[in-house]
Design a protein around this motif. Structure first.
Motif, PDB file in Angstrom:
ATOM      1  N   LEU A   1       0.820  -1.213   0.000  1.00  0.00           N
ATOM      2  CA  LEU A   1       0.000   0.000   0.000  1.00  0.00           C
ATOM      3  C   LEU A   1       0.857   1.267   0.000  1.00  0.00           C
ATOM      4  O   LEU A   1       0.507   2.254  -0.652  1.00  0.00           O
ATOM      5  CB  LEU A   1      -0.949  -0.005   1.192  1.00  0.00           C
ATOM      6  N   ALA A   2       1.975   1.242   0.718  1.00  0.00           N
ATOM      7  CA  ALA A   2       2.873   2.399   0.711  1.00  0.00           C
ATOM      8  C   ALA A   2       3.461   2.617  -0.676  1.00  0.00           C
ATOM      9  O   ALA A   2       3.576   3.760  -1.141  1.00  0.00           O
ATOM     10  CB  ALA A   2       3.982   2.209   1.741  1.00  0.00           C
ATOM     11  N   THR A   3       3.800   1.538  -1.365  1.00  0.00           N
ATOM     12  CA  THR A   3       4.334   1.645  -2.722  1.00  0.00           C
ATOM     13  C   THR A   3       3.287   2.233  -3.668  1.00  0.00           C
ATOM     14  O   THR A   3       3.592   3.119  -4.474  1.00  0.00           O
ATOM     15  CB  THR A   3       4.802   0.265  -3.225  1.00  0.00           C
ATOM     16  N   VAL A   4       2.062   1.740  -3.560  1.00  0.00           N
ATOM     17  CA  VAL A   4       0.982   2.277  -4.398  1.00  0.00           C
ATOM     18  C   VAL A   4       0.779   3.756  -4.091  1.00  0.00           C
ATOM     19  O   VAL A   4       0.616   4.578  -5.008  1.00  0.00           O
ATOM     20  CB  VAL A   4      -0.320   1.479  -4.192  1.00  0.00           C
ATOM     21  N   LEU A   5       0.820   4.113  -2.824  1.00  0.00           N
ATOM     22  CA  LEU A   5       0.630   5.509  -2.434  1.00  0.00           C
ATOM     23  C   LEU A   5       1.742   6.391  -2.998  1.00  0.00           C
ATOM     24  O   LEU A   5       1.472   7.493  -3.493  1.00  0.00           O
ATOM     25  CB  LEU A   5       0.570   5.619  -0.912  1.00  0.00           C
ATOM     26  N   VAL A   6       2.968   5.921  -2.959  1.00  0.00           N
ATOM     27  CA  VAL A   6       4.085   6.697  -3.522  1.00  0.00           C
ATOM     28  C   VAL A   6       3.908   6.866  -5.030  1.00  0.00           C
ATOM     29  O   VAL A   6       4.172   7.941  -5.578  1.00  0.00           O
ATOM     30  CB  VAL A   6       5.438   6.032  -3.175  1.00  0.00           C
ATOM     31  N   LEU A   7       3.443   5.824  -5.702  1.00  0.00           N
ATOM     32  CA  LEU A   7       3.187   5.943  -7.139  1.00  0.00           C
ATOM     33  C   LEU A   7       2.084   6.972  -7.412  1.00  0.00           C
ATOM     34  O   LEU A   7       2.206   7.775  -8.351  1.00  0.00           O
ATOM     35  CB  LEU A   7       2.804   4.589  -7.729  1.00  0.00           C
ATOM     36  N   VAL A   8       1.044   6.963  -6.608  1.00  0.00           N
ATOM     37  CA  VAL A   8      -0.027   7.959  -6.764  1.00  0.00           C
ATOM     38  C   VAL A   8       0.517   9.357  -6.505  1.00  0.00           C
ATOM     39  O   VAL A   8       0.190  10.303  -7.228  1.00  0.00           O
ATOM     40  CB  VAL A   8      -1.218   7.632  -5.836  1.00  0.00           C
ATOM     41  N   PHE A   9       1.366   9.486  -5.487  1.00  0.00           N
ATOM     42  CA  PHE A   9       1.998  10.787  -5.227  1.00  0.00           C
ATOM     43  C   PHE A   9       2.756  11.261  -6.458  1.00  0.00           C
ATOM     44  O   PHE A   9       2.705  12.440  -6.820  1.00  0.00           O
ATOM     45  CB  PHE A   9       2.985  10.701  -4.058  1.00  0.00           C
ATOM     46  N   GLY A  10       3.488  10.357  -7.096  1.00  0.00           N
ATOM     47  CA  GLY A  10       4.248  10.723  -8.286  1.00  0.00           C
ATOM     48  C   GLY A  10       3.351  11.193  -9.428  1.00  0.00           C
ATOM     49  O   GLY A  10       3.641  12.191 -10.081  1.00  0.00           O
ATOM     50  N   VAL A  11       2.251  10.482  -9.649  1.00  0.00           N
ATOM     51  CA  VAL A  11       1.327  10.862 -10.719  1.00  0.00           C
ATOM     52  C   VAL A  11       0.711  12.228 -10.425  1.00  0.00           C
ATOM     53  O   VAL A  11       0.632  13.097 -11.315  1.00  0.00           O
ATOM     54  CB  VAL A  11       0.236   9.785 -10.906  1.00  0.00           C
ATOM     55  N   VAL A  12       0.284  12.437  -9.188  1.00  0.00           N
ATOM     56  CA  VAL A  12      -0.332  13.713  -8.822  1.00  0.00           C
ATOM     57  C   VAL A  12       0.683  14.851  -8.952  1.00  0.00           C
ATOM     58  O   VAL A  12       0.362  15.931  -9.455  1.00  0.00           O
ATOM     59  CB  VAL A  12      -0.931  13.653  -7.396  1.00  0.00           C
ATOM     60  N   ALA A  13       1.914  14.612  -8.531  1.00  0.00           N
ATOM     61  CA  ALA A  13       2.950  15.650  -8.652  1.00  0.00           C
ATOM     62  C   ALA A  13       3.224  15.971 -10.118  1.00  0.00           C
ATOM     63  O   ALA A  13       3.380  17.145 -10.481  1.00  0.00           O
ATOM     64  CB  ALA A  13       4.224  15.201  -7.949  1.00  0.00           C
ATOM     65  N   MET A  14       3.264  14.948 -10.960  1.00  0.00           N
ATOM     66  CA  MET A  14       3.486  15.201 -12.390  1.00  0.00           C
ATOM     67  C   MET A  14       2.332  15.991 -12.995  1.00  0.00           C
ATOM     68  O   MET A  14       2.554  16.900 -13.798  1.00  0.00           O
ATOM     69  CB  MET A  14       3.682  13.875 -13.132  1.00  0.00           C
ATOM     70  N   GLU A  15       1.122  15.657 -12.620  1.00  0.00           N
ATOM     71  CA  GLU A  15      -0.036  16.427 -13.095  1.00  0.00           C
ATOM     72  C   GLU A  15       0.048  17.873 -12.602  1.00  0.00           C
ATOM     73  O   GLU A  15      -0.308  18.803 -13.316  1.00  0.00           O
ATOM     74  CB  GLU A  15      -1.341  15.779 -12.643  1.00  0.00           C
ATOM     75  N   GLY A  16       0.509  18.043 -11.357  1.00  0.00           N
ATOM     76  CA  GLY A  16       0.678  19.388 -10.829  1.00  0.00           C
ATOM     77  C   GLY A  16       1.678  20.194 -11.637  1.00  0.00           C
ATOM     78  O   GLY A  16       1.458  21.371 -11.934  1.00  0.00           O
ATOM     79  N   VAL A  17       2.774  19.558 -12.025  1.00  0.00           N
ATOM     80  CA  VAL A  17       3.782  20.235 -12.843  1.00  0.00           C
ATOM     81  C   VAL A  17       3.194  20.609 -14.200  1.00  0.00           C
ATOM     82  O   VAL A  17       3.400  21.724 -14.694  1.00  0.00           O
ATOM     83  CB  VAL A  17       5.038  19.344 -13.008  1.00  0.00           C
ATOM     84  N   LEU A  18       2.450  19.680 -14.802  1.00  0.00           N
ATOM     85  CA  LEU A  18       1.833  19.981 -16.101  1.00  0.00           C
ATOM     86  C   LEU A  18       0.858  21.146 -15.994  1.00  0.00           C
ATOM     87  O   LEU A  18       0.792  21.991 -16.898  1.00  0.00           O
ATOM     88  CB  LEU A  18       1.125  18.743 -16.651  1.00  0.00           C
TER      89      LEU A  18
END
Length: 150
Positions: free
Chosen positions: A10-27
Motif C-alpha cells: 500500500l505504501a508503494t501504491v501511495l508513492v506511485l499515486v503521489f508521483g502521478v499527482v505531482a506530475m499532473e501538478g507540474v503539467l
C-alpha cells in the motif's frame, strides 16, 4: 508477516499515486493559466504533505516494532492474552480488567517505557486507538531518551 507485506504494498501504491499527482501538478503549472497554475501548486503540495505523513507513520510503526522485539527478548513470549469471543474478537470485560492492571502499573512507574508499552497494548485491546498511539509514542520517547546502560 502479512501485515508488513500489505503495508509495503500500500505504501508503494501511495508513492506511485503521489508521483502521478505531482506530475499532473507540474503539467498544470506549465500551462500558464492562473487557475490551472493554482490547481497545479495545490496538486504539487498534496504529495509532499502525504509523503510526510507516510514517513511519520512508517517511523512510528518501525519504532513500535523495535520496542516489541526488545520486550519479547527481555520477557519472552507475550504475557496474558485477553479472552476472546467465539468470533475471535477480544472480550471487552477481559480487556478492561487487563487495562486496569496496566494503568495502575504505569501510574506506579511513570518513567518506565515497558509499562507504557504494555499500557498501549491494553488501550489497543480495549479498542481505544488514539490513546494507544499516545501511550506508544510515550513509550518510544522514554525508550529513546533512556541511557544506553539502563
Amino acid at each position: 508477516m502479512g501485515g508488513k507485506i500489505t503495508y509495503f504494498f500500500l505504501a508503494t501504491v501511495l508513492v506511485l499515486v503521489f508521483g502521478v499527482v505531482a506530475m499532473e501538478g507540474v503539467l498544470l503549472l506549465l500551462t500558464g493559466e492562473p487557475a490551472a497554475m493554482g490547481m497545479g501548486a495545490v496538486a504539487f503540495a498534496l504529495p509532499v504533505i502525504g509523503a510526510w505523513f507516510l514517513w511519520h507513520n512508517t517511523r512510528f510503526a518501525r519504532s513500535a516494532h523495535r520496542l516489541a522485539r526488545e520486550m519479547a527478548a527481555e520477557e519472552g513470549p507475550a504475557g496474558e492474552e485477553p479472552r476472546r469471543t467465539p468470533g475471535g474478537r477480544i472480550d471487552r470485560d477481559a480487556a478492561d480488567a487487563i487495562f486496569a492492571e496496566r494503568q495502575a502499573e504505569t501510574e506506579d512507574a511513570p518513567g518506565d517505557w515497558r509499562a507504557w508499552f504494555r499500557l498501549a497494548v491494553a488501550y489497543h485491546d480495549a479498542r481505544d486507538t488514539p490513546r494507544a498511539r499516545k501511550a506508544m509514542q510515550r513509550a518510544i520517547t522514554l525508550h529513546d531518551s533512556a541511557p544506553a546502560d539502563a
